[in-house]
Motif scaffolding. Sequence first.
Motif, mmCIF file in Angstrom:
data_model
loop_
_atom_site.group_PDB
_atom_site.id
_atom_site.type_symbol
_atom_site.label_atom_id
_atom_site.label_comp_id
_atom_site.label_asym_id
_atom_site.label_seq_id
_atom_site.Cartn_x
_atom_site.Cartn_y
_atom_site.Cartn_z
ATOM 1 N N ARG A 1 0.085 -3.849 3.405
ATOM 2 C CA ARG A 1 -0.328 -3.863 2.002
ATOM 3 C C ARG A 1 -1.077 -5.154 1.673
ATOM 4 O O ARG A 1 -0.705 -6.232 2.119
ATOM 5 N N VAL B 1 -1.392 5.989 3.247
ATOM 6 C CA VAL B 1 -2.451 5.900 2.240
ATOM 7 C C VAL B 1 -1.911 6.193 0.848
ATOM 8 O O VAL B 1 -2.233 5.489 -0.126
ATOM 9 N N GLU B 2 -1.064 7.209 0.728
ATOM 10 C CA GLU B 2 -0.518 7.560 -0.577
ATOM 11 C C GLU B 2 0.396 6.468 -1.116
ATOM 12 O O GLU B 2 0.370 6.159 -2.307
ATOM 13 N N THR C 1 -1.668 3.622 -2.387
ATOM 14 C CA THR C 1 -2.273 3.962 -3.681
ATOM 15 C C THR C 1 -1.264 3.853 -4.807
ATOM 16 O O THR C 1 -1.554 3.308 -5.884
ATOM 17 N N VAL C 2 -0.064 4.366 -4.572
ATOM 18 C CA VAL C 2 0.976 4.317 -5.598
ATOM 19 C C VAL C 2 1.389 2.878 -5.887
ATOM 20 O O VAL C 2 1.702 2.533 -7.041
ATOM 21 N N GLU D 1 -0.308 0.386 -6.272
ATOM 22 C CA GLU D 1 -1.225 -0.275 -7.202
ATOM 23 C C GLU D 1 -1.069 0.232 -8.627
ATOM 24 O O GLU D 1 -1.791 -0.211 -9.525
ATOM 25 N N ALA D 2 -0.159 1.167 -8.855
ATOM 26 C CA ALA D 2 0.027 1.725 -10.192
ATOM 27 C C ALA D 2 0.733 0.721 -11.101
ATOM 28 O O ALA D 2 1.418 -0.204 -10.646
ATOM 29 N N ALA E 1 4.550 9.637 -4.034
ATOM 30 C CA ALA E 1 3.540 9.822 -2.993
ATOM 31 C C ALA E 1 3.809 11.058 -2.153
ATOM 32 O O ALA E 1 3.060 11.344 -1.219
#
Length: 352
Positions: A162, A238-239, A242-243, A245-246, A271
Amino acid sequence: MKQQTVRPSAAGPVDHAIDRPSKTGARRIRRPLDVTWLNFTVRRTGRLLVSLGVLVTASFFMIHLVPGDPVRASLGSSAPQELVEARRAALGLNDPIWSQYVHYLKNLLAGDFGESITRPGLSVSQIIGQRLPATIELAGLAFVIAMLVSIPLGVLMAALTRGGRRQRTELAFTSSSIVFAAIPEFILAVGLVCLFGQGVGLLGIFPVAGRSGPLSLVLPVISLAVAPTVVLARVVRVEVLTVMEADYIRTARSKRLRAWRLYLRHALPNAVTATLTLSGLLLGGLIAGTVLVESVMAWPGLGSSMVSSILTKDYPLVQGIVLVYGVVVLVINLVVDVVLAVLDPRSAIQES
């Protein structure tokens, strides 16, 4: 200015299905949830029936377009021509193709898959019933192992890489996953046999043929599970990235939660949607991938029976096995769609 209050009318309570006016002045009417689920169910059922019709038709005509005489192949080249013609007449192979198709549909609706050409006296249903459990065992174990390995691996790689950290680790993971995902199952099976097979491999640890116990499952299950595992692990990574960064994850991080709780309780459940979608597709691929792996490992499942029946032009048996494979894949896709709609009702609303 006096503020007005809205009171329930005498006819009943206020309809909560009507939203407040938008900036443009128009009102957006929301459909009741039961209507949405009804539309979703009707659409999915209609697609399933259409797919079943296409599957039945394609399997019938595709097999009959294969050149060669199945009766001659089953009786042998030395069989008398009179015997061959009598057998063809008994099986209805002398009838027009459309007549054979209609007869096949009638028998199929009655639950009759027909009788095997190369195995007189055995119905296709009996052969499938004997072989199907071995295929389900193989594909089911491979799927469970893929899920148990890919999800923790994907979360771990997301935690390690990350924010651009450990770029060498990320490069090694992505490169190796691409390589393993590109290797066909039967090629991997041959390689595992050459390395670990008893009597033929360098190490000689595991059996290479037959269904003789737990050890005989190791090589075919690994052959089927490797590609789905690395693909799912990449998707999970990947999921999760992405999560992470929420905004709600930033809020949870500001509360100084422990890393394992942050990833497993907050990031992973959000995710899992894409992972679940892909896992359903991969399970269907695992079912289809058993065909060649079973042939390499001499596994007594539907896959090896399908290969042998194609070589001997056993039309009823090939059609029955293809139909079983197709129905399993269609049902898996339907179950995945329903589970996704339950987890995320917005997908059902969008479909409707």
